[in-house]
Enzyme design. Structure first.
Site, PDB file in Angstrom:
ATOM      1  N   LYS A  79       0.836  -1.205   0.000  1.00 48.00           N
ATOM      2  CA  LYS A  79       0.000   0.000   0.000  1.00 48.00           C
ATOM      3  C   LYS A  79       0.871   1.255   0.000  1.00 48.00           C
ATOM      4  CE  LYS A  79      -3.861   2.038   2.638  1.00 48.00           C
ATOM      5  NZ  LYS A  79      -4.751   1.834   3.806  1.00 48.00           N
ATOM      6  N   SER A 155      -9.491   1.782   2.860  1.00 49.56           N
ATOM      7  CA  SER A 155      -8.677   2.690   2.082  1.00 49.56           C
ATOM      8  C   SER A 155      -7.593   1.998   1.256  1.00 49.56           C
ATOM      9  CB  SER A 155      -8.002   3.700   3.020  1.00 49.56           C
ATOM     10  OG  SER A 155      -7.114   3.060   3.924  1.00 49.56           O
ATOM     11  N   SER A 179      -9.768  -0.915   6.752  1.00 55.07           N
ATOM     12  CA  SER A 179      -9.139  -0.663   5.456  1.00 55.07           C
ATOM     13  C   SER A 179      -8.429  -1.829   4.800  1.00 55.07           C
ATOM     14  CB  SER A 179      -8.169   0.519   5.574  1.00 55.07           C
ATOM     15  OG  SER A 179      -8.878   1.710   5.818  1.00 55.07           O
TER      16      SER A 179
END
Length: 470
Positions: A79, A155, A179
């Site tokens: 990420k 996210s 997330s």
């Protein structure tokens, strides 16, 4: 080679017997990326050259009998909050965070030391502040289960997509309110949210110093358990044991429907009931339960919580130039911090600590709390450009998962079938703090009963079409 046919453990073993090579695994990841990325848009930064170098190094050492760890030669997407050497970090924002955010923290260093093949940086909601998965700066990855542009969940918005794309076999994310579990549920894979403090957050751009946890997504619970052990090895120097359960017989699953099923899509409610019936038939014990602290913690979250204040403080202190360029959807929530006084912030913090203590009572008579991971299907991007519509969707998407963060729990999501539109639905399992090994053991039995993601869901037709068009 078709990577879908191999678990991480099988690839690990195959690398050591010579059945497969790290270079051949990486080559297949690159092929999948090139065939599908133009459609799916999982990555902010793709780095095949560095990944190839690492794969070659892994093969060279293995050929000489040198083994650097479980994750050696295995492809992992990261990420775009994690600092990785040679890869700029944007954290989903319009501007790079600077050179200091290319200095790896403990978790990435542990993987690098094992010669994990880091494929690149996957997209994120700006500063991870949102569960929908949208980003106005860099675009929103496509959910591979729909020909329409539906959100992938956030996210960690590119993480699940990278797994479905086949460009990585494990995906690193973060989880402040859901997330890793949200994108896993929306894209039909599995995810583990670790307990706050289980894995260090150094070298990861923060959203909330109180609630941020590290997490990982995988194509199955078996891969999730293997990845968990590999990350733990990199961090602590040993492989934790996942307890062996011969079956799910006697494992206690508590349901708290008055909260977690409220306003849920009918297909999700039915999918949840079907999953629980299958689990009961295989020996799991399902019962209604009280869940002290759940409603109270969500009320605190709904009236402002902690996150906006903590992100505001981080940006004001460290990255003030980023504030004026914030995504409008993020800016709306960011500005809400101005309305919360210091006294209210401390009261919220103390109230959440109290709620977390209360929640421990739920696990006296239950091994895990079981819920639908999401109360809704992934919405279409075109329906969320109006701020009010986005806000409503974001609140519902985060509701079931944020409880695990607010109460300091560990949590996993696994698929529980497809809804009437062919979109994945997820089943969430929440366990006490620092109970990841037991939780993974239970989740392995849940997967044995319900099936792996591939067995339950198959492959999305849209993904197959993008491959054939390339």
């Amino acid at each position: 080679m078709n990577l879908e046919n191999y678990t991480l453990l099988q690839l690990h073993d195959g690398l050591r017997t010579g059945e497969v090579s790290a270079v051949s695994i990486h080559a297949q990841c690159v092929e999948n990326y090139e065939a599908r990325e133009a459609h799916l848009q999982a990555y902010k930064y793709w780095d095949p050259a560095s990944a190839q170098d690492t794969a070659q190094s892994a093969d060279h050492l293995l050929s000489r009998g040198v083994d650097t760890g479980l994750m050696m030669g295995l492809p992992v997407s990261v990420k775009d909050l994690y600092a990785v050497r040679g890869m700029p970090t944007f954290a989903g924002s319009a501007l790079s965070l600077g050179a200091q955010w290319e200095i790896p923290g403990s978790l990435i260093s542990g993987l690098e030391n094992q010669l994990s093949v880091l494929t690149g940086k996957t997209h994120t909601v700006e500063f991870a502040f949102g569960g929908v998965g949208m980003n106005s700066h860099w675009g929103t990855p496509r959910n591979p289960w729909s020909a329409e542009h539906r959100v992938p969940g956030g996210s960690s918005s590119g993480a699940g997509v990278s797994l479905m794309q086949g460009s990585a076999l494990l995906a690193l994310g973060t989880d402040t309110g859901g997330s890793v579990r949200i994108p896993a549920s929306f894209t039909g894979v599995t995810a583990l949210k670790t307990t706050k403090g289980r894995w260090p957050t150094d070298g990861v751009a923060p959203l909330s110093s109180t609630l941020d946890t590290m997490g990982v997504l995988a194509r199955s619970v078996a891969d999730l358990a293997f990845g968990f052990q590999g990350i733990e090895l990199g961090l602590n120097g040993f492989v934790p044991e996942i307890p062996y359960l011969p079956s799910g017989h006697g494992v206690r699953l508590g349901r708290f429907d008055e909260f977690f099923l409220k306003d849920a899509d009918p297909d999700i409610v039915e999918g949840f009931e079907q999953a629980l019936r299958k689990l009961e038939a295989s020996g799991f014990v399902v019962s209604d339960t009280a869940f002290p602290g759940c409603v109270e913690s969500y009320e605190i979250y709904s009236r402002g919580g902690l996150v906006a204040c903590e992100l505001n403080a981080f940006l004001q202190t460290n990255l003030p130039d980023h504030i004026e360029k914030l995504d409008p959807m993020v800016r709306l929530r960011f500005d809400s911090a101005q309305a919360l006084s210091g006294v209210e912030y401390i009261k919220n913090l103390l109230s959440l600590q109290n709620a977390s203590t209360q929640a421990e009572q739920a696990f006296i008579h239950q091994d895990v709390i079981v819920t639908p991971t999401m109360a809704c299907a992934p919405p279409k991007v075109e329906d969320l450009h109006v701020i009010d519509a986005y806000g409503q969707a974001n609140a519902l998407i985060l509701r079931n998962t944020c409880i695990g963060n607010l109460l300091g729990l560990s949590a996993i999501t696994v698929p529980m079938g497809l809804d009437g539109n062919g979109l994945p639905m997820g089943l969430q399992l929440m366990a006490p703090a620092f109970a990841e090994e037991k939780l993974l053991a239970i989740a392995l039995q849940v997967e044995a009963c319900l099936g792996t993601p591939l067995q339950q869901l198959g492959q999305p037709s849209f993904l197959s079409s993008t491959s054939s068009e390339a």
